[in-house]
Design a protein around this motif. Structure first.
Motif: not given
Lengths: 205, 214
Positions: A94, A98, A90, A123-125, A129
Motif C-alpha cells: 500500500a 501510494q 500489505i 494495492a488490492v490486486n 500480494m
C-alpha cells in the motif's frame, strides 16, 4: 542462468492469471479495451518490479526464523516473526503504491493521467500480494532471482490482460447466446487460453 | 438515516441476508473474489474451509469498520481497511495452522490472499462505510455465505468429475470403471475451473433473465 529460467517460467508456465488466477477481478473488470488494459498492465509490472524485491529483503532480514541475527547477534536465532508477514507485506504494497502514485504524478503527468484511476486499485490486486507470498513460499536464493520473478509475473499478467482485451473487442461483433454475454463468455475464453498456455509446461532453460 | 427502530429480523434484513445467495451473488453477479474461488476448488474440503474463513473475515471486518466508519479520515481509509483485514486474516491463518494443518498446507498462499479478496474490500467500501454495524455484520455474513456456496458448487463438480470422489470418499461405483468410465483429469487442472464458472453463470443467467448483459 537460474534467474533467466525463473523469468521465463513466471511469464509462461506459472502465469499469474492462467495458472493461479491472481488479479482476476481487475482482469475481468478492465479488459474491455486494449488501450486501458495495456495501461493497467504496465502499472502492475512497475509495482511488482518494486514490491517483490522490497518484500524479499523484508522477509530475509526481518521476518524469517533467525533473520534478525545481523542485528541482535546469536540470541536472535529463535525469533520467528513470519506470522507478521501478511500485515507487513500489505503495508509495504500500500505504501509503495501510494509512493509510485506521487512520483508518477510529479515527474510524468502524462502517464499519470493515463494510469490515474488504476494506481490506487493496484494495492488490492491479488497478483501483487500473491507474488510476494509466492516469493516467500518458494524461498528464492538471492535478490536478483526475486526481482526476475517479480518482473516476469508482471509481464505475464500484461500478456494475459492485453490478449483477452483484444479478443473481447472482436467479440462485440459475434452472436453469443444471451445469458453468456459479457462475463460468462470471458470466463470460458480465459479457460481455453489457459489450456493453450499449459502447452508451455515442462520448459526448462 | 431514519431514527425509528427496526426489529432485529425485519423483511429488509431478511432481504439483506438472502440477496447475496442468488440474485446478488458476490462471485457470479458482482464478479468479486474470483481469484481464490477458482484456485481452491479442486476438492470439496479446502473449498469449504476457504468459504468459512472468508465468511468470518468479511463478517468481522464489516462489523469493525462499520463501527469505526465515522472516525476514519477519508484519505487514508484504504490503509486502515487493509490493516484491519490483515489482522483478521492473521488470526484465521494461525487458527487454521493450529486446528487444520493439512488443509492449511493445501490452501498455501490463498489464505494470505484473503486480504486482497475483492469481496471483502468491495463490501467494506460499498456497504460497511455507509451503514450501521448490525446491518453490516449481516451483509458480511450473507456475502461470505454466498461466496462459500458457490465454492462448494464448483468444487462438487470438479471433485466428482475429476477424481470420482466427494470429500475424499469414492462415490462413483467400481462397475462404472470396469465398464470403461474414466475420471476426467482435466477437471482437476486450473483451466476447467474457469469453464465451470462460465457454465454456472450461463445457467444462473438463463434462470434470471434480468441479469443478462447487452
Amino acid at each position: 542462468m537460474e534467474s533467466l529460467n525463473i523469468f521465463i517460467r513466471s511469464i509462461f508456465i506459472d502465469n499469474m492469471i492462467f495458472a493461479y488466477f491472481l488479479g482476476m477481478c481487475s482482469y475481468l473488470a478492465v479488459s474491455k479495451t486494449v488501450k486501458t488494459s495495456f495501461g493497467l498492465g504496465i502499472a502492475v509490472i512497475f509495482v511488482l518490479f518494486i514490491t517483490v524485491p522490497v518484500n524479499y529483503l523484508l522477509n530475509n532480514y526481518v521476518l524469517k526464523a533467525g533473520a534478525l541475527e545481523w542485528l541482535l547477534g546469536k540470541d536472535a536465532a529463535s525469533i520467528d516473526l513470519s506470522f507478521l508477514s501478511f500485515i507487513l507485506f500489505i503495508a509495504v504494497i500500500a505504501a509503495i503504491v501510494q509512493l509510485v502514485e506521487m512520483v508518477v504524478e510529479k515527474f510524468a503527468p502524462a502517464l499519470y493521467n493515463q494510469l490515474g484511476i488504476f494506481l490506487p486499485l493496484i494495492a488490492v490486486n491479488c497478483a501483487i500480494m500473491g507474488a510476494s507470498l509466492f516469493m516467500q513460499q518458494r524461498a528464492y536464493e538471492n535478490l536478483g532471482q526475486a526481482t526476475c520473478f517479480g518482473l516476469g509475473s508482471g509481464i505475464g499478467w500484461l500478456l494475459a490482460i492485453v490478449s483477452i482485451a483484444a479478443i473481447r473487442e472482436k467479440l462485440k461483433y459475434s452472436n453469443i447466446p444471451a445469458p453468456l454475454r459479457g462475463i460468462g463468455i470471458t470466463f470460458i475464453i480465459t479457460g481455453l487460453m489457459a489450456i493453450s498456455f499449459m502447452s508451455f509446461l515442462g520448459i526448462n532453460l | 438515516m431514519s431514527s425509528e427502530k427496526k426489529s432485529i429480523f425485519s423483511a429488509e434484513r431478511l432481504q439483506l441476508l438472502l440477496g447475496p445467495l442468488s440474485k446478488n451473488n458476490p462471485v457470479i453477479v458482482q464478479v468479486l473474489g474470483i481469484c481464490s474461488a477458482l484456485a481452491v476448488t479442486a476438492q470439496l474440503k479446502p473449498a469449504i474451509v476457504m468459504g468459512l474463513s472468508v465468511t468470518v473475515v468479511t463478517a468481522f471486518s464489516n462489523l469493525i469498520l462499520s463501527t469505526l466508519r465515522n472516525t476514519i479520515p477519508n484519505r487514508i481509509r484504504i490503509i486502515v481497511q487493509l490493516v484491519v483485514v490483515a489482522a483478521l486474516v492473521i488470526v484465521v491463518d494461525q487458527l487454521l495452522k493450529a486446528y487444520a494443518y493439512d488443509v492449511s498446507k493445501q490452501l498455501s498462499v490463498f489464505v494470505g490472499l484473503i486480504i486482497t479478496n475483492c469481496i471483502i474490500m468491495g463490501r467494506i467500501e460499498a456497504f460497511a462505510l455507509i451503514n450501521k454495524p448490525f446491518d453490516s455484520l449481516i451483509d458480511g455474513i450473507a456475502n461470505g455465505l454466498g461466496y462459500a456456496m458457490l465454492l462448494v458448487v464448483i468444487a462438487f463438480f470438479r471433485e466428482l468429475l475429476g477424481s470420482g470422489t466427494l470429500f475424499g470418499f469414492k462415490v462413483i461405483p467400481q462397475a462404472f470403471y470396469s465398464f470403461g468410465y474414466e475420471n476426467n483429469g482435466l477437471m482437476i487442472l486450473p483451466p476447467m475451473a474457469l469453464i465451470v464458472v462460465g457454465c454456472i453463470i450461463w445457467v444462473h443467467r438463463s434462470k434470471n433473465k434480468d441479469l443478462i448483459e447487452n
